[in-house]
Design a protein around this motif. Structure first.
Motif, PDB file in Angstrom:
ATOM      1  N   ILE A 103      -7.104  -2.113   1.133  1.00 17.50           N
ATOM      2  CA  ILE A 103      -6.725  -1.460  -0.133  1.00 17.50           C
ATOM      3  C   ILE A 103      -5.837  -0.459   0.088  1.00 17.50           C
ATOM      4  O   ILE A 103      -5.991   0.345   1.190  1.00 17.50           O
ATOM      5  CB  ILE A 103      -8.087  -0.870  -0.803  1.00 17.50           C
ATOM      6  N   ALA A 104      -4.647  -0.589  -0.859  1.00 14.18           N
ATOM      7  CA  ALA A 104      -3.390   0.296  -0.402  1.00 14.18           C
ATOM      8  C   ALA A 104      -3.102   1.225  -1.505  1.00 14.18           C
ATOM      9  O   ALA A 104      -3.233   0.665  -2.763  1.00 14.18           O
ATOM     10  CB  ALA A 104      -2.235  -0.473   0.270  1.00 14.18           C
ATOM     11  N   MET A 105      -3.070   2.625  -1.352  1.00 17.84           N
ATOM     12  CA  MET A 105      -2.560   3.354  -2.580  1.00 17.84           C
ATOM     13  C   MET A 105      -1.033   3.943  -1.996  1.00 17.84           C
ATOM     14  O   MET A 105      -0.885   4.334  -1.035  1.00 17.84           O
ATOM     15  CB  MET A 105      -3.499   4.649  -2.315  1.00 17.84           C
ATOM     16  N   ILE A 106      -0.281   3.899  -3.217  1.00 17.43           N
ATOM     17  CA  ILE A 106       0.926   4.759  -3.104  1.00 17.43           C
ATOM     18  C   ILE A 106       0.633   6.074  -3.453  1.00 17.43           C
ATOM     19  O   ILE A 106       0.179   6.579  -4.430  1.00 17.43           O
ATOM     20  CB  ILE A 106       2.094   4.155  -4.033  1.00 17.43           C
ATOM     21  N   VAL A 107       1.460   6.892  -2.597  1.00 15.30           N
ATOM     22  CA  VAL A 107       1.199   8.608  -3.033  1.00 15.30           C
ATOM     23  C   VAL A 107       2.496   9.036  -2.629  1.00 15.30           C
ATOM     24  O   VAL A 107       3.563   8.652  -2.040  1.00 15.30           O
ATOM     25  CB  VAL A 107       0.130   8.926  -1.789  1.00 15.30           C
ATOM     26  N   ARG A 108       2.722  10.263  -3.149  1.00 12.94           N
ATOM     27  CA  ARG A 108       4.030  11.169  -3.009  1.00 12.94           C
ATOM     28  C   ARG A 108       4.260  11.734  -1.624  1.00 12.94           C
ATOM     29  O   ARG A 108       5.342  11.780  -0.777  1.00 12.94           O
ATOM     30  CB  ARG A 108       4.016  12.114  -3.976  1.00 12.94           C
ATOM     31  N   ASP A 109       3.147  12.012  -0.807  1.00 17.41           N
ATOM     32  CA  ASP A 109       3.063  12.880   0.320  1.00 17.41           C
ATOM     33  C   ASP A 109       1.880  12.239   1.134  1.00 17.41           C
ATOM     34  O   ASP A 109       0.644  12.666   1.037  1.00 17.41           O
ATOM     35  CB  ASP A 109       2.769  14.208   0.076  1.00 17.41           C
ATOM     36  N   GLU A 158      -5.307   2.002   3.249  1.00 18.34           N
ATOM     37  CA  GLU A 158      -3.863   2.324   3.659  1.00 18.34           C
ATOM     38  C   GLU A 158      -3.231   3.276   2.608  1.00 18.34           C
ATOM     39  O   GLU A 158      -3.420   3.273   1.522  1.00 18.34           O
ATOM     40  CB  GLU A 158      -2.986   1.157   3.760  1.00 18.34           C
ATOM     41  N   PHE A 159      -2.566   4.284   3.075  1.00 18.69           N
ATOM     42  CA  PHE A 159      -1.754   5.178   2.234  1.00 18.69           C
ATOM     43  C   PHE A 159      -0.400   4.817   2.641  1.00 18.69           C
ATOM     44  O   PHE A 159       0.039   4.955   3.639  1.00 18.69           O
ATOM     45  CB  PHE A 159      -2.064   6.541   2.494  1.00 18.69           C
ATOM     46  N   THR A 216       8.938  -2.721  -3.256  1.00 18.54           N
ATOM     47  CA  THR A 216       7.937  -2.712  -4.273  1.00 18.54           C
ATOM     48  C   THR A 216       7.000  -1.331  -4.421  1.00 18.54           C
ATOM     49  O   THR A 216       6.716  -0.720  -5.301  1.00 18.54           O
ATOM     50  CB  THR A 216       6.966  -3.851  -3.997  1.00 18.54           C
ATOM     51  N   TRP A 217       7.079  -0.797  -3.347  1.00 25.89           N
ATOM     52  CA  TRP A 217       6.288   0.596  -2.996  1.00 25.89           C
ATOM     53  C   TRP A 217       7.156   1.698  -3.905  1.00 25.89           C
ATOM     54  O   TRP A 217       6.555   2.594  -4.637  1.00 25.89           O
ATOM     55  CB  TRP A 217       6.130   1.068  -1.726  1.00 25.89           C
ATOM     56  N   LYS A 218       8.605   1.677  -3.658  1.00 26.86           N
ATOM     57  CA  LYS A 218       9.295   2.504  -4.500  1.00 26.86           C
ATOM     58  C   LYS A 218       9.346   2.351  -5.744  1.00 26.86           C
ATOM     59  O   LYS A 218       9.261   3.408  -6.713  1.00 26.86           O
ATOM     60  CB  LYS A 218      10.686   2.650  -3.905  1.00 26.86           C
ATOM     61  N   HIS A 263      -2.023   0.495  -5.223  1.00 25.73           N
ATOM     62  CA  HIS A 263      -0.889  -0.681  -5.309  1.00 25.73           C
ATOM     63  C   HIS A 263      -1.290  -2.210  -5.144  1.00 25.73           C
ATOM     64  O   HIS A 263      -0.846  -2.939  -5.837  1.00 25.73           O
ATOM     65  CB  HIS A 263       0.197  -0.134  -4.170  1.00 25.73           C
ATOM     66  N   HIS A 264      -2.121  -2.251  -4.096  1.00 28.56           N
ATOM     67  CA  HIS A 264      -2.471  -3.703  -3.790  1.00 28.56           C
ATOM     68  C   HIS A 264      -3.879  -3.710  -3.229  1.00 28.56           C
ATOM     69  O   HIS A 264      -4.327  -2.914  -2.389  1.00 28.56           O
ATOM     70  CB  HIS A 264      -1.587  -4.442  -3.006  1.00 28.56           C
TER      71      HIS A 264
END
Length: 147
Positions: free
Chosen positions: A14-20, A74-75, A84-86, A97-98
């Motif tokens: 499982i993956a997360m999109i983060v700013r930092d 995953e971060f 796709t991440w951006k 994200h996914h």
């Protein structure tokens, strides 16, 4: 499983999109009481062939991986490269994200079946493929060509 388009029920990530990514990694490690894994810049050397929306891209991204008992968390912190991440961070902000399924040796074959199912391929590299399934499932699906 014969009728399964995915060919598996094995969720491996499982993956997360983060700013930092450094902050997210540190905070998640604190939450779990475990050492923080290293943060890496993936594809900095351009060794992975990355395609986003049918176009080549450098596909660089900052990542950390927590190997849990049952899956990998995953971060992801996007760079300015078109990916796709951006796109996700720019349009939706941080979030899941996914979810990834193990698709060993059948990644592109499975991606083609998913496209026929209505989930088009949006980004892929040498060992992964993302299909757009957000409208139906609320999340992107990833196929990982891993053991």
């Amino acid at each position: 499983m014969e009728n399964s388009i995915l060919g598996t029920t094995f969720v491996c990530q499982i993956a997360m999109i983060v700013r930092d990514v450094e902050k997210a990694t540190r905070r998640f490690a604190e939450l779990l009481g475990v050492p923080a894994p290293s943060v890496i810049m993936a594809n900095e050397d351009g060794s992975d062939t990355v395609t986003y929306m049918g176009q080549p891209t450098k596909g660089r991204v900052k990542l950390s991986f927590f190997h849990m008992e049952n899956l990998v968390v995953e971060f992801i912190e996007p760079t300015e490269d078109p990916t796709t991440w951006k796109d996700f961070l720019d349009t939706k902000g941080p979030g899941v994200h996914h979810i990834a399924f193990k698709a060993k040796n059948k990644m592109l074959e499975t991606a083609k079946k998913l496209e026929e199912f209505g989930f088009p391929l949006i980004q892929n590299g040498d060992k992964y493929a993302y299909v757009e399934s957000t409208d139906d499932l609320g999340v992107i699906l990833e196929l990982l060509d891993i053991d």
